[in-house]
Design an enzyme around this catalytic site. Structure first.
Site, PDB file in Angstrom:
ATOM      1  N   GLU A   1       0.816  -1.212   0.000  1.00 37.11           N
ATOM      2  CA  GLU A   1       0.000   0.000   0.000  1.00 37.11           C
ATOM      3  C   GLU A   1       0.850   1.261   0.000  1.00 37.11           C
ATOM      4  O   GLU A   1       0.367   2.353  -0.271  1.00 37.11           O
ATOM      5  CB  GLU A   1      -0.986   0.004   1.165  1.00 37.11           C
ATOM      6  CG  GLU A   1      -0.382  -0.156   2.545  1.00 37.11           C
ATOM      7  CD  GLU A   1       0.018   1.153   3.182  1.00 37.11           C
ATOM      8  OE1 GLU A   1      -0.555   2.191   2.822  1.00 37.11           O
ATOM      9  OE2 GLU A   1       0.914   1.127   4.018  1.00 37.11           O
TER      10      GLU A   1
ATOM     11  N   HIS B   1      -3.435  -2.731   3.665  1.00 34.33           N
ATOM     12  CA  HIS B   1      -2.609  -2.525   4.848  1.00 34.33           C
ATOM     13  C   HIS B   1      -2.246  -3.859   5.487  1.00 34.33           C
ATOM     14  O   HIS B   1      -1.102  -4.069   5.917  1.00 34.33           O
ATOM     15  CB  HIS B   1      -3.348  -1.656   5.875  1.00 34.33           C
ATOM     16  CG  HIS B   1      -3.177  -0.194   5.671  1.00 34.33           C
ATOM     17  ND1 HIS B   1      -3.952   0.517   4.786  1.00 34.33           N
ATOM     18  CD2 HIS B   1      -2.328   0.701   6.226  1.00 34.33           C
ATOM     19  CE1 HIS B   1      -3.593   1.782   4.806  1.00 34.33           C
ATOM     20  NE2 HIS B   1      -2.603   1.924   5.668  1.00 34.33           N
TER      21      HIS B   1
END
Length: 337
Positions: free
Chosen positions: A8, A305
């Site tokens: 990410e 994440h």
């Protein structure tokens, strides 16, 4: 060498690497810090996390400056004590705490940490989530942490203040968290700071209608103690095994009804699953479960994440984190050495 733009590509890679470096004593070098963000490099919040990690571990650091894209971090032994850190903006005080919390759990003596900054920030877990969701699970694993809110701080004004006291432990215990247990209660609280009280009241009308909550299960707070304007809706689902908190923040140009609609949609999605651990909590639990060296939990989804954090953890620890889909909205996460 760690690529900070991997996955990410945000601050999560940096924060996890700092925590793990202190916990393992292994130095690291990182390039392309926050490489996928509109403003890459170390911003004020991330620099505060680096400096907090540096102070508690007497680390040697190269590259700790605003907008730096590269960092070298070499920790020494983590030390307990009294520490004060200030973000200097509305950047998240909670993310600073999470960077150093687990390392300080393994310090040589108790710690008291005072952090000033944003406590209720739309891009980070708010104080309420850490206090009512994350810390109770850590306590079941053996951690001894007390956290209190001395002043709310909304983004972008900041000005909030939290105080954490941390007792040292020898190890974290593994935990199995795959069932919610019975639902014990639901409640929603809407807060308006330096804003009309009608905003909070309108939000609660939507919550009561969408989720069939009674007036006794909802409350509004209208006050002006914190700097700057801020509006947040906090909705708790309390089960036997854990509490989940769902959050929505008011934004300029977006109606109160639309803000709350997103929160209600997230709650409804969670209720369709049998998994106890929500999307955001799953990411938060990866590091303590990995440090415990075993255990498992069931979560609703695997976010970017989450996947990035798994990659970072496995670079530092001899642990295998396995994810297996159980149903459409449930994943089994297992930790094995």
């Amino acid at each position: 060498m760690i690529d900070g733009s991997a996955g990410e590509g945000g601050g999560q890679v940096l924060r996890s690497a700092l925590s793990l470096s202190i916990l393992t004593g292994r130095p690291f070098a990182m390039t392309e810090i926050r490489g996928k963000r509109r403003k890459p490099g170390l911003m004020r919040q991330h620099l505060t996390a680096v400096r907090a990690a540096t102070v508690i571990s007497s680390a040697k650091v190269v590259g700790d400056s605003i907008k730096s894209m590269e960092l070298e971090f070499t920790p020494q032994a983590v030390r307990g004590g009294r520490y004060e850190f200030a973000v200097g903006s509305g950047g998240s005080a909670m993310l600073i705490l999470q960077t150093i919390l687990l390392p300080l759990c393994f310090a040589d003596s108790p710690s008291e940490v005072v952090i000033e900054g944003g406590t209720h920030n739309p891009m980070a877990p708010p104080f309420d989530f850490i206090q009512r969701v994350y810390l109770p699970i850590l306590e079941r694993m053996g951690a001894q942490v007390n956290l209190r809110l001395e002043q709310m701080g909304f983004y972008p004004a900041g000005g909030g203040k939290i105080v954490a006291t941390i007792e040292p432990i020898k190890a974290l215990k593994s935990l199995v968290l795959d069932e919610r247990g019975a639902l014990l209660g639901r409640n929603a609280r809407a807060i308006a700071n330096h804003l009309p009280a009608s905003i909070a009241e309108r939000e609660l009308v939507v919550v009561r209608d969408r989720l069939d909550l009674s007036e006794e299960d909802t409350s509004a707070a209208h006050f002006d103690p914190a700097p700057g304007m801020g509006n947040v809706l906090l909705l708790d689902l309390k089960y036997e095994a854990l509490t989940e908190v769902f959050t929505g923040f008011g934004e300029n140009g977006i109606s109160a009804e639309k803000v709350v609609g997103k929160v209600c949609t997230a709650v409804e999605r969670y209720l369709k699953s049998t998994a106890p651990v929500g999307d955001y909590l799953a990411d938060q639990l990866l590091l303590p479960f990995a440090l415990a060296g075993g255990g498992r939990f069931t979560c609703t989804a695997l976010t970017k994440h989450f996947k990035t954090n798994v990659q970072t953890i496995e670079r530092f620890l001899k642990i295998k984190i396995q994810a297996e889909r159980e149903e459409r909205l449930a994943w089994n996460i297992t930790f094995k050495k």
